[in-house]
Design an enzyme around this catalytic site. Sequence first.
Site, PDB file in Angstrom:
ATOM      1  CG  HIS A  34     -80.391  36.360  44.417  1.00  0.00           C
ATOM      2  ND1 HIS A  34     -80.767  34.885  44.502  1.00  0.00           N
ATOM      3  CD2 HIS A  34     -80.006  36.775  45.630  1.00  0.00           C
ATOM      4  CE1 HIS A  34     -80.407  34.754  45.729  1.00  0.00           C
ATOM      5  NE2 HIS A  34     -80.024  35.634  46.417  1.00  0.00           N
ATOM      6  CE1 TYR A  93     -85.375  36.594  53.998  1.00  0.00           C
ATOM      7  CE2 TYR A  93     -83.176  36.116  54.041  1.00  0.00           C
ATOM      8  CZ  TYR A  93     -84.285  36.050  53.696  1.00  0.00           C
ATOM      9  OH  TYR A  93     -84.690  35.117  52.346  1.00  0.00           O
ATOM     10  CB  THR A 128     -84.543  30.742  50.499  1.00  0.00           C
ATOM     11  OG1 THR A 128     -85.470  31.663  49.988  1.00  0.00           O
ATOM     12  CG2 THR A 128     -83.208  30.632  49.622  1.00  0.00           C
TER      13      THR A 128
END
Length: 776
Positions: free
Chosen positions: A477, A593, A606
Amino acid sequence: MAEAHQAVAFQFTVTPDGIDLQLCHEALRQIYLSGLHSWKKRFIRFKNGVMTGVYPGSPGGFMVVVVSYMSYNKYNQLDPSLGLIAKLEKFNRTITYFVRYMSTDSQRIVGGVLVGTGLWVTIIMVMRNVLKCLLSWHGWMHAPHGSVSWSIRLWMLLVKVFSGRKPMLYSFQNSLPRLPVPTIKDTCRRHLESVRPLMDDEKYERMEGLTKDFEKNLGPRLQWYLKLKSWWASNYVSDWWEEYIYLRGRGPIMVNSNYYAMDFLYVFPTSIQAARAGNAIHAIMLYRRKLDRAQIKPLMLQNTIPMCSAQCEHMFNSSRVPGVDTDTLQHMNDSKHIAVYHKGRFFKVWMFYDGRLLLPREIEQQMQRILDDQSEPLPGEEKLAALTAGERTPWAKARETYFARGKNKQSLDAIEKAAFCVTLDDTEQRYDADNPVKSLDSYAKSLLHGKCYDRWFDKTFNLIVFKNGTMGLNAEHSWADAPIIGHLWEHVLSLDPIKLGYTEEGHCCGEPHPNLPGPLKLSWDIPAECQEVIESSLTVARTLADDVDSHIFPFKDFGKGLIKKCRTSPDAFIQIALQLAQYRDKGKFCLTYEASMTRLFREGRTETVRSCTMETCAFVRAMIRDETVREERLRLLKVAAEKHQNMYRMAMTGEGIDRHLFCLYVVSKYLGEDSPFLKEVLSEPWRLSTSQTPMQQVELFDLVRHPEFVSSGGGFGPVADDGYGVSYIIVGENLINFHISSKHSSPETDSHRFGGNIRQAMLDILDLFQLDKKTK
């Protein structure tokens, strides 16, 4: 083996008559073709760098500007150089020396070309800055759905005019605006608004006091440093986000950070493992070639507004390298091989031969050779990848101690410097219509963590091909977010069964290569001490993996087609349904979230949408109370949906609060300042973490004529020990796939129970609109 072939390419023997030199012409030919391929790639990269650097200008535009300028001056009998040569002579003696040998006409032409070039560069800079100003306006996002005002149409026309023609992948990078820094006042106000539904009056008053103290005292000082960084850096968030959220984490990245992507849900192109791997690997390498040549179209919202492509740079030839205190990202400019894992052995497989990329049938041939290899793993090799699944610090120390030299370093380099990693899994995974729940849950867990030692979790992504031909991805990630890997995956799935295809027997199209050197089995010398570290990491990883409760279910009752008939945003509809499901599941609300992108800005990643709002909570309470009439529930739903859409727009346009608060916290740590407000804010657990997997290339799939070609989407592990992770993908008009994760160890969570609550919440909300009665 490839190395064995190269070893006999050059031989010599000493005789009484001298040295007898023997050269293998085939090997020399391969060396020549390999060098030619490398130089071509360098030239293409250089050319693309020039084209991107001058965009929206172009060589053709340069010729037009210079020729037009020269023609205009000639027609009006003017000096095109504007006396430039004479002015330069005064400052440089070298120029004076060259001018002596130039005629007056030559001086005018050279000076005219220089002035024309300056004019061309000026036009480029003007267009680029005008485009940046245009892209800094986001009023278009607030237009009512289905209606576009004349002012927005004019704005979009200007964006198209100043965007130039035929943009390449990175053409817009210099024209994208920088991410703005929200004001302290706005961030504090929005934070209080977001936590109000989660706190009673006493706790809220305490938080309000902390917030006002921060806003008045420490906040402005931290904000000054952050403003300074935003003026200096391309993006004030991204580098700190990458470092502190991802690379400095010392816990396992498996489950906690890495995520997965699934294959088609209903289509099984072939049951031959090597063949499926052959087509998929070839498709991935074709994507890499397009990426290297910047031939992938930049992602554009509404086919007009460009988005940042910076995250694509590290997709291939990259790996996360462990460190004692922090990890680093290692990237190679090029890599001509992949690393393959099968039954405890690692192999290095070259992707090029005869100066070209291997064809799908040839890659299948290499994969089959690995599958047919009956050799046993070397001591410690089988579970070696467990080091990448466990804690980061033990892996970093073991890497430095046991993999810094000799054959271990060479083999580790072969993995870390590979284009990507492939696992030929010895298990079978597939959607089973007779047992859909168990089959999909098993499939998801296998992609998320596998056996904890059969995926190289540090690699940017692992392609996993199962024994029965089903496949998927596991992605790291830190280097990029899910939409980047999703774009690649859509390309692979569209090429695999449709364009590349298979023979009737299930093999890749084409013929095997008669002289193709086989894969190279990597060699290791792993001492007993290192094997103990491997086992220790594996124990940690297995404990984590066994605790994951995964549940994947295709929601087939309705899709975005029916939601749009309700005149509601599909994403808002689903997010509100998740809040209703959460309240029914736990009897309370929680901090939620939802991931939103900020790629409208340079190097954007993001932002968080805090989906649990006062408006959504009011709607959920109305749904729980039996006495609330349908009309009131429907009114509250529309208010909540509008609030959610507005928050999503704010997050996309740089007005979110969480990245701002995070960066303020980082600055406070650098200054040695302790902030009770920031400390408490950043310690709040996200008990419901959600994300939508977008379909970015809908034109690749004709879901109307071929509805079976639907992707299952992907998912991730739970963020909080007592919370849920929910990923969903809206496929076509009639299907939404949900991926739910939680932990078995938490008595508060149950992924299957939560899945049932989601389904019921979706149906209950749709029932408010009474579409069946309207149809009648």
